[in-house]
Design a protein around this motif. Structure first.
Motif, mmCIF file in Angstrom:
data_model
loop_
_atom_site.group_PDB
_atom_site.id
_atom_site.type_symbol
_atom_site.label_atom_id
_atom_site.label_comp_id
_atom_site.label_asym_id
_atom_site.label_seq_id
_atom_site.Cartn_x
_atom_site.Cartn_y
_atom_site.Cartn_z
ATOM 1 N N ASP A 1 0.827 -1.203 0.000
ATOM 2 C CA ASP A 1 0.000 0.000 0.000
ATOM 3 C C ASP A 1 0.864 1.257 0.000
ATOM 4 O O ASP A 1 2.091 1.200 0.112
ATOM 5 C CB ASP A 1 -0.919 -0.005 1.218
ATOM 6 C CG ASP A 1 -2.282 0.582 0.926
ATOM 7 O OD1 ASP A 1 -2.361 1.432 0.018
ATOM 8 O OD2 ASP A 1 -3.259 0.193 1.590
ATOM 9 N N THR B 1 -3.454 -5.220 5.650
ATOM 10 C CA THR B 1 -4.906 -5.283 5.530
ATOM 11 C C THR B 1 -5.279 -6.408 4.571
ATOM 12 O O THR B 1 -4.641 -6.573 3.533
ATOM 13 C CB THR B 1 -5.481 -3.969 4.963
ATOM 14 O OG1 THR B 1 -4.963 -2.861 5.702
ATOM 15 C CG2 THR B 1 -7.004 -3.966 5.033
ATOM 16 N N TYR C 1 -8.424 -7.618 2.223
ATOM 17 C CA TYR C 1 -9.697 -7.169 1.653
ATOM 18 C C TYR C 1 -10.473 -8.363 1.122
ATOM 19 O O TYR C 1 -9.905 -9.256 0.487
ATOM 20 C CB TYR C 1 -9.450 -6.160 0.532
ATOM 21 C CG TYR C 1 -9.003 -4.801 1.030
ATOM 22 C CD1 TYR C 1 -9.926 -3.915 1.584
ATOM 23 C CD2 TYR C 1 -7.667 -4.420 0.961
ATOM 24 C CE1 TYR C 1 -9.519 -2.666 2.044
ATOM 25 C CE2 TYR C 1 -7.256 -3.177 1.420
ATOM 26 C CZ TYR C 1 -8.191 -2.303 1.963
ATOM 27 O OH TYR C 1 -7.787 -1.072 2.421
ATOM 28 N N LEU D 1 -4.369 -12.728 8.269
ATOM 29 C CA LEU D 1 -3.657 -11.672 8.994
ATOM 30 C C LEU D 1 -3.080 -12.180 10.305
ATOM 31 O O LEU D 1 -1.952 -11.821 10.681
ATOM 32 C CB LEU D 1 -4.605 -10.505 9.259
ATOM 33 C CG LEU D 1 -4.934 -9.609 8.065
ATOM 34 C CD1 LEU D 1 -6.022 -8.615 8.432
ATOM 35 C CD2 LEU D 1 -3.692 -8.869 7.565
ATOM 36 N N SER E 1 -1.554 -4.945 12.343
ATOM 37 C CA SER E 1 -2.677 -5.397 11.522
ATOM 38 C C SER E 1 -3.755 -4.325 11.495
ATOM 39 O O SER E 1 -4.167 -3.828 12.541
ATOM 40 C CB SER E 1 -3.263 -6.701 12.081
ATOM 41 O OG SER E 1 -4.459 -7.037 11.397
ATOM 42 N N ARG E 2 -4.207 -3.972 10.305
ATOM 43 C CA ARG E 2 -5.306 -3.025 10.145
ATOM 44 C C ARG E 2 -6.639 -3.744 10.016
ATOM 45 O O ARG E 2 -7.680 -3.106 9.850
ATOM 46 C CB ARG E 2 -5.054 -2.157 8.906
ATOM 47 C CG ARG E 2 -3.823 -1.264 9.049
ATOM 48 C CD ARG E 2 -3.430 -0.604 7.733
ATOM 49 N NE ARG E 2 -4.451 0.299 7.237
ATOM 50 C CZ ARG E 2 -4.577 1.566 7.588
ATOM 51 N NH1 ARG E 2 -3.728 2.076 8.480
ATOM 52 N NH2 ARG E 2 -5.508 2.328 7.088
ATOM 53 N N SER F 1 -9.310 -7.081 8.652
ATOM 54 C CA SER F 1 -9.958 -7.439 7.392
ATOM 55 C C SER F 1 -11.036 -6.408 7.085
ATOM 56 O O SER F 1 -11.805 -6.035 7.969
ATOM 57 C CB SER F 1 -10.581 -8.828 7.488
ATOM 58 O OG SER F 1 -9.588 -9.806 7.674
ATOM 59 N N LYS F 2 -11.096 -5.969 5.836
ATOM 60 C CA LYS F 2 -12.047 -4.929 5.453
ATOM 61 C C LYS F 2 -12.765 -5.331 4.172
ATOM 62 O O LYS F 2 -12.176 -5.956 3.287
ATOM 63 C CB LYS F 2 -11.319 -3.594 5.234
ATOM 64 C CG LYS F 2 -10.614 -3.067 6.482
ATOM 65 C CD LYS F 2 -9.935 -1.733 6.206
ATOM 66 C CE LYS F 2 -9.221 -1.199 7.446
ATOM 67 N NZ LYS F 2 -8.571 0.106 7.195
ATOM 68 N N THR G 1 -12.433 0.380 0.102
ATOM 69 C CA THR G 1 -11.306 0.881 -0.680
ATOM 70 C C THR G 1 -11.673 2.189 -1.365
ATOM 71 O O THR G 1 -12.844 2.573 -1.404
ATOM 72 C CB THR G 1 -10.890 -0.146 -1.749
ATOM 73 O OG1 THR G 1 -12.008 -0.406 -2.612
ATOM 74 C CG2 THR G 1 -10.441 -1.442 -1.104
ATOM 75 N N GLU H 1 -2.853 -6.505 1.416
ATOM 76 C CA GLU H 1 -1.887 -5.406 1.441
ATOM 77 C C GLU H 1 -0.916 -5.702 2.578
ATOM 78 O O GLU H 1 -1.293 -5.684 3.746
ATOM 79 C CB GLU H 1 -2.591 -4.067 1.680
ATOM 80 C CG GLU H 1 -3.590 -3.667 0.593
ATOM 81 C CD GLU H 1 -2.947 -2.986 -0.599
ATOM 82 O OE1 GLU H 1 -1.691 -2.971 -0.652
ATOM 83 O OE2 GLU H 1 -3.676 -2.478 -1.459
#
Length: 449
Positions: free
Chosen positions: A83, A94, A96, A112, A124-125, A127-128, A133, A152
């Motif tokens: 990223d 991350t 996605y 993750l 860790s950001r 799971s999205k 995005t 990412e």
């Protein structure tokens, strides 16, 4: 045992030429994802997995075709990216997944967790969904026929993440391999056999049960094309949409309807995909800059705080200012507000423009000022933003005295639609799509679509 497809993000061709992706710290995203992939693949094979590595000569569209032509039930696919952010302090990994798929979110969490176990220095950001995005969806998550994730691995724009990507490549690869192994074994263990039918789901639209049922494929809700036609949605506008024929009926992914201002949800206890097509916003006016907004000041405040809880500490009146200034000039304040959210990262700033400049839309300074224009107050900064939008949107004269330093340089009326700002307001060819993705999130949060 299922097979694993691995793709190095930006390792191939995009837009007709080599696309290196993010460039930072003397390296490129393409270089790093290929090097990482080349550690992951042999490690997976040493553990007994059959791995298919996507060729680096393929574009994203060709990658999807390549995977789908070879995929079979029980396989999984991962695309690796690095990223970038205008704020060098932003960091972390991350995963996605396709929006609305709780099972795929669990798989992202699994990946993750395995990565961070091997590389605890990497934050860790989480799971999205792909709707989080910039452009509102990810083709790799949407169009690959088998369960897929986009990972990412960190921010090349952040020195700490970049050091991990460059110097701890094997640890990073082993963490990803651990996660892929766990994910693949779970999918293989829970996937139905080829002879079994797809699970049936219910469909509810505008509070009423629909007479026909949908199906689940890889935990994604698919609905009959006949219903999509009844909703007035023309999927020919999205030729990349994946259609599936099953037992004589053509189905499409329900989540694709989200891009046609239809709200898509899921009720797990009743196994029902929930659609709402009645909207307070005319779909034909969704992306028109000239017009009026649809949200209240409170709804703008809540949306801003949901994306940055400290957003209003320095600019408490900004939602009110956008509503007032845009209304005076006949501009859609929702669109202007969402453009501000994109330009400032929800008032986090972090790029060349500083908060004290009261510049909320990356307006340039006459004379080529490296840090853009500066305005004496937030109100004047918002007014300049609205005036610049009006210059692009129509030929009408300004109501208020001009404060936009570049108003006279715009070819008046050249961009009445948001997507036409791409390559004009910003060199980013996805600039308009990113604004519309935020606008859609705003309207969903306000329960308008």
């Amino acid at each position: 045992m299922g097979r694993i497809f691995v793709s190095a993000g930006h390792g191939g061709l995009d837009n007709g030429g080599w696309d290196p992706g993010t460039i930072a710290g003397g390296t490129t995203e393409a270089q790093q994802t290929i090097l990482l992939r080349d550690v992951i693949v042999p490690e997976l094979r040493s553990r007994g997995f059959e791995v298919l590595s996507v060729p680096d000569t393929l574009s994203l569209e060709q990658t999807i075709i390549w995977i789908n032509s070879r995929a079979r039930r029980g396989d999984v696919a991962l695309e690796i990216h690095a990223d970038s952010s205008s704020n060098p302090a932003t960091r972390g990994a991350t995963a996605y997944y396709i929006a609305g798929n709780a099972e795929r979110k669990k798989h992202g969490d699994m990946l993750l967790l395995a990565l961070i176990r091997r590389l605890p220095q990497l934050p860790s950001r989480g799971s999205k969904p792909d709707t989080a995005t910039g452009v509102g969806h990810l083709t790799f998550c949407r169009q690959v026929a088998i369960p897929s994730l986009l990972l990412e691995v960190g921010f090349l724009s952040n020195p700490d993440d970049r050091a991990l990507i460059l110097n701890r490549r094997r640890d990073m690869a082993l963490g990803i391999v651990d996660g892929l192994e766990a994910w693949s074994r779970e999918v293989t263990g829970t996937a139905p056999s080829v002879e079994q039918s797809h699970p049936v789901i219910n469909i509810r639209i505008n509070g009423q049960d629909y007479g026909e049922q949908g199906i689940l494929i890889n935990n994604n809700a698919f609905i009959p094309i006949d219903l999509i036609d009844r909703l007035g949605v023309d999927l020919s506008q999205r030729p990349q949409t994946r259609l599936v024929q099953y037992r004589g009926v053509v189905y499409a992914k329900a989540i694709e309807l989200r891009d046609f201002t239809i709200n898509v949800g899921w009720d797990n206890p009743s196994r029902t995909v929930v659609l709402r097509s009645i909207t307070q916003i005319c779909p034909g006016m969704f992306d028109r800059i000239v017009g009026h907004g649809n949200t209240s000041e409170v709804q703008l405040i809540m949306f801003l705080k949901a994306n940055n809880e400290n957003a209003l500490a320095e600019f408490p009146d900004l939602p009110k200012l956008y509503r007032e200034e845009a209304t005076v000039e006949g501009m859609n304040y929702d669109i202007a507000f969402c453009q501000m959210c994109l330009a400032t990262n929800f008032l986090r700033f972090g790029g060349d423009v500083k908060p004290a400049q009261n510049n909320f839309a990356d307006l340039g300074a006459v004379g080529g000022g490296a840090q853009g224009a500066t305005f004496p107050s937030a109100q004047m900064g918002v007014r300049a933003h609205i005036q610049h939008l009006k210059a692009y949107a129509n030929l009408e004269p300004l109501v208020q005295d001009v404060v936009d330093p570049r108003f006279r340089f715009v070819t008046r009326g050249i961009a009445p639609l948001v997507d036409q700002l791409s390559g004009r307001w910003s060199s980013d060819l996805d600039y308009g799509k990113k604004i519309l993705a935020i606008l859609r999130r705003l309207y969903e949060s306000a329960d308008l679509i």
